[in-house]
Design an enzyme around this catalytic site. Sequence first.
Site, PDB file in Angstrom:
ATOM      1  N   GLY A  50      -4.829  -3.077  -7.067  1.00  0.00           N
ATOM      2  CA  GLY A  50      -5.814  -2.571  -8.035  1.00  0.00           C
ATOM      3  C   GLY A  50      -5.257  -1.983  -9.311  1.00  0.00           C
ATOM      4  N   ASP A 109      -9.872   8.316  -3.788  1.00  0.00           N
ATOM      5  CA  ASP A 109     -11.166   8.629  -3.178  1.00  0.00           C
ATOM      6  C   ASP A 109     -10.941   9.690  -2.091  1.00  0.00           C
ATOM      7  OD1 ASP A 109     -13.747   8.577  -2.217  1.00  0.00           O
ATOM      8  OD2 ASP A 109     -13.664   6.542  -1.441  1.00  0.00           O
ATOM      9  N   ASP A 165     -11.487  -4.316  -6.770  1.00  0.00           N
ATOM     10  CA  ASP A 165     -12.138  -5.493  -6.199  1.00  0.00           C
ATOM     11  C   ASP A 165     -13.327  -5.165  -5.300  1.00  0.00           C
ATOM     12  OD1 ASP A 165     -10.465  -4.335  -4.109  1.00  0.00           O
ATOM     13  OD2 ASP A 165     -10.859  -6.155  -2.974  1.00  0.00           O
ATOM     14  N   ARG A 171     -11.937  -8.377  -9.732  1.00  0.00           N
ATOM     15  CA  ARG A 171     -10.862  -7.600 -10.366  1.00  0.00           C
ATOM     16  C   ARG A 171     -10.743  -7.937 -11.841  1.00  0.00           C
ATOM     17  NH1 ARG A 171      -7.649  -5.407  -6.163  1.00  0.00           N
ATOM     18  NH2 ARG A 171      -7.465  -6.682  -4.299  1.00  0.00           N
TER      19      ARG A 171
HETATM   20  P1  5GP Z   1      -8.486   6.612  -0.614  1.00  0.00           P
HETATM   21  O1  5GP Z   1      -9.822   6.809   0.072  1.00  0.00           O
HETATM   22  O2  5GP Z   1      -7.396   6.459   0.393  1.00  0.00           O
HETATM   23  O3  5GP Z   1      -8.201   7.699  -1.613  1.00  0.00           O
HETATM   24  O4  5GP Z   1      -8.611   5.277  -1.448  1.00  0.00           O
HETATM   25  C1  5GP Z   1      -8.123   4.111  -0.919  1.00  0.00           C
HETATM   26  C2  5GP Z   1      -8.208   2.921  -1.798  1.00  0.00           C
HETATM   27  O5  5GP Z   1      -9.520   2.473  -1.701  1.00  0.00           O
HETATM   28  C3  5GP Z   1      -7.949   3.023  -3.304  1.00  0.00           C
HETATM   29  O6  5GP Z   1      -6.610   2.895  -3.629  1.00  0.00           O
HETATM   30  C4  5GP Z   1      -8.708   1.821  -3.791  1.00  0.00           C
HETATM   31  O7  5GP Z   1      -7.901   0.674  -3.707  1.00  0.00           O
HETATM   32  C5  5GP Z   1      -9.857   1.765  -2.825  1.00  0.00           C
HETATM   33  N1  5GP Z   1     -11.087   2.346  -3.381  1.00  0.00           N
HETATM   34  C6  5GP Z   1     -11.545   3.614  -3.305  1.00  0.00           C
HETATM   35  N2  5GP Z   1     -12.728   3.735  -3.933  1.00  0.00           N
HETATM   36  C7  5GP Z   1     -13.012   2.497  -4.430  1.00  0.00           C
HETATM   37  C8  5GP Z   1     -14.102   1.963  -5.200  1.00  0.00           C
HETATM   38  O8  5GP Z   1     -15.072   2.636  -5.598  1.00  0.00           O
HETATM   39  N3  5GP Z   1     -14.025   0.641  -5.491  1.00  0.00           N
HETATM   40  C9  5GP Z   1     -13.000  -0.165  -5.105  1.00  0.00           C
HETATM   41  N4  5GP Z   1     -13.040  -1.433  -5.449  1.00  0.00           N
HETATM   42  N5  5GP Z   1     -11.950   0.302  -4.400  1.00  0.00           N
HETATM   43  C10 5GP Z   1     -11.976   1.616  -4.070  1.00  0.00           C
END
Ligand code: 5GP
Length: 191
Positions: A50, A109, A165, A171
């Site tokens: 990403g 996130d 994505d 993307r």
């Molecule tokens: P985490 O929850 O571990 O902080 O986020 C994990 C991964 O989830 C991020 O690096 C990203 O690739 C994906 N991610 C989190 N939120 C979103 C979103 O709203 N859209 C997309 N496409 N990917 C997300």
Amino acid sequence: MSNSKTTIDSRIKRIIISEQEIASGISKAAQWINDNYKNKDLVMVSILKGSVPFVGQLMTQVTVDYQVDFLSVSSFKGGIKAATNPEILSKINADITGKDVLIVEDIVDSGKTISHVIELFKQSNPKSIKLLTLLDKPEGREVELKADYACFTIPLLFIVGYGLDYGEYLRNLPYIAELKEEVYLKESEDK
Ligand code: 5GP
Ligand code: MG
């Protein structure tokens, strides 16, 4: 290109961050790097896939010396919910011992992916580890993690575009946008 001329993909509900806003946000992030990494031993580690457009833009605007490397981590198993345990799919080649590591991420996130990456990097004893993210969703946090620099802070929405994505597609959108609910609801009905 002016915003009014941007063609909107039919799967998109609304644009959250325009091309122009992304470009100016990234220029400011590059400036932050240039200000903070003078006379340092910077290794930018882009988290695949990403953050590729983001790091690509940074690479042409960062004027201090740096190395760049890529780490592949999977958190999503297809849809819009992150899996609980991030998995390292491919490691970096750079030796980060004694170096100033800057993790370049697309979006934070829950914080689980980057917390896992930081723990992994700490084993190599870098001089410093910082986190730069294009997008931050602080309301989604499940572990304590603060970005050192976030270009944009957004609410808890599932977004796509500019590297992010949905099921490996979208993307390529030049803007960051919210997906229509019917797109992912249909997908979950089909399963
Ligand atoms: P985490 O929850 O571990 O902080 O986020 C994990 C991964 O989830 C991020 O690096 C990203 O690739 C994906 N991610 C989190 N939120 C979103 C979103 O709203 N859209 C997309 N496409 N990917 C997300
Ligand atoms: Mg990611």
